[in-house]
Design a protein around this motif. Structure first.
Motif, PDB file in Angstrom:
ATOM      1  N   ILE A  13       0.957  -4.846   7.382  1.00  0.00           N
ATOM      2  CA  ILE A  13      -0.444  -4.586   7.870  1.00  0.00           C
ATOM      3  C   ILE A  13      -0.619  -4.696   9.368  1.00  0.00           C
ATOM      4  N   TYR A  14      -0.979  -3.554   9.718  1.00  0.00           N
ATOM      5  CA  TYR A  14      -1.349  -3.446  11.209  1.00  0.00           C
ATOM      6  C   TYR A  14      -2.480  -2.531  11.692  1.00  0.00           C
ATOM      7  N   PRO A  15      -3.060  -2.551  12.833  1.00  0.00           N
ATOM      8  CA  PRO A  15      -2.816  -3.654  13.939  1.00  0.00           C
ATOM      9  C   PRO A  15      -3.591  -4.928  13.460  1.00  0.00           C
ATOM     10  N   PHE A  19      -3.840  -0.282   8.811  1.00  0.00           N
ATOM     11  CA  PHE A  19      -3.018   0.442   7.904  1.00  0.00           C
ATOM     12  C   PHE A  19      -1.932  -0.635   7.075  1.00  0.00           C
ATOM     13  N   ILE A  20      -1.649  -0.047   5.913  1.00  0.00           N
ATOM     14  CA  ILE A  20      -0.988  -0.973   5.006  1.00  0.00           C
ATOM     15  C   ILE A  20       0.267  -0.089   4.784  1.00  0.00           C
ATOM     16  N   ASN A  74      -2.544   4.057   2.312  1.00  0.00           N
ATOM     17  CA  ASN A  74      -2.251   3.804   3.921  1.00  0.00           C
ATOM     18  C   ASN A  74      -3.310   3.204   4.676  1.00  0.00           C
ATOM     19  N   ALA A  75      -4.193   3.990   4.965  1.00  0.00           N
ATOM     20  CA  ALA A  75      -5.403   3.833   5.855  1.00  0.00           C
ATOM     21  C   ALA A  75      -6.714   3.032   5.209  1.00  0.00           C
ATOM     22  N   VAL A  76      -7.143   1.860   6.024  1.00  0.00           N
ATOM     23  CA  VAL A  76      -8.411   1.322   5.476  1.00  0.00           C
ATOM     24  C   VAL A  76      -9.393   1.395   6.360  1.00  0.00           C
TER      25      VAL A  76
END
Length: 261
Positions: free
Chosen positions: A200-202, A211-212, A239-241
């Motif tokens: 999980i980043y950033p 993003f996952i 992927n993106a949250v």
């Protein structure tokens, strides 16, 4: 899940000079309120002495009339226990001589349905000599909407309140005090590689998106909670949250992929 060290989730020492400020936890996060129509018991705008006497305690009065509304009036706390097990509650109670000596302890795991845990056995006294320490059932573990309350109840097998003082008569003006209310628990740790390759980043989040990534790169159900346990984001993604609508702060993220969380 595995249990780690015991830690303080939230605590109220009630030492602030202004009652409204003393309702804010001195450690951790949560909310505190009085229930059942009671009123703050103030002297010259301040709460009475606590335990130790150098500080303050939260005090209330104007309880129900004799023979009415058992189990409705007292103190209520809301504390998220997400990420914790072995939930324990401790506090220092006190009452004036005409207050009800029986306190009932109740908890809720969903914020709505209440379970009676037990009572204090009528041990409330006009001093802080009888601190309370209880460990709650596993049902209280890892709950976003956990609540706990302390309410006045009739003496067992009666329909009347019993006064604290042996020679006193119960009265609605009998005042309770509460100090050093503390919620503790053991930190839960997720088994490693429960979701293979999870990244999980950033962290901290930048530009309103995190993003996952996982090995399977499948669709993930993602729920974000604030530190009070309130759900603030719920979405499905690979992927993106997007969290651009959230204020800066600390949040808890729950990710479920292919039945693994």
């Amino acid at each position: 899940f595995g249990a780690n060290a015991q830690t303080t989730i939230a605590q109220w020492n009630f030492d602030a000079a202004v009652p409204a400020d003393s309702m804010i936890p001195s450690t951790g996060s949560g909310t505190f309120m009085t229930i059942g129509g009671v009123e703050d018991n103030l002297t010259n705008g301040a709460m009475p002495g606590g335990n130790p006497s150098t500080g303050k305690a939260y005090s209330i009065k104007t309880f129900p009339e004799q023979g009415t509304a058992s189990g409705t009036a007292g103190f209520e706390f809301s504390v998220s226990t997400l990420g914790f097990s072995s939930i324990a509650i401790s506090f220092d109670p006190r009452s004036s001589s005409t207050g009800s000596k029986f306190q009932q302890f109740e908890y809720s795991t969903d914020g709505t349905t209440w379970v009676v845990f037990g009572n204090n056995g009528g041990l409330l006294a006009n001093d802080f000599a009888n601190p309370v320490a209880i460990t709650l059932p596993a049902a209280a573990d890892n709950k976003a909407n956990f609540k706990f309350r302390i309410v006045s109840v009739f003496a067992p097998s009666t329909t009347n309140y019993a006064a604290v003082g042996a020679t006193s008569t119960y009265g609605t003006g009998g005042a309770w005090r509460l100090d050093n209310f503390t919620v503790t628990g053991s930190t839960l740790s997720v088994k490693q590689n429960q979701i293979e390759g999870l990244k999980i980043y950033p962290n901290p989040v930048t530009n309103g998106t995190f993003f996952i990534n996982t090995t399977s790169d499948s669709t993930k159900d993602v729920v974000v909670y604030d530190v009070l346990g309130k759900q603030v984001v719920k979405t499905s993604t690979t992927n993106a949250v997007n969290v651009s609508n959230l204020k800066s702060g600390v949040y808890i993220v729950k990710i479920t992929e292919e039945g693994k969380t």
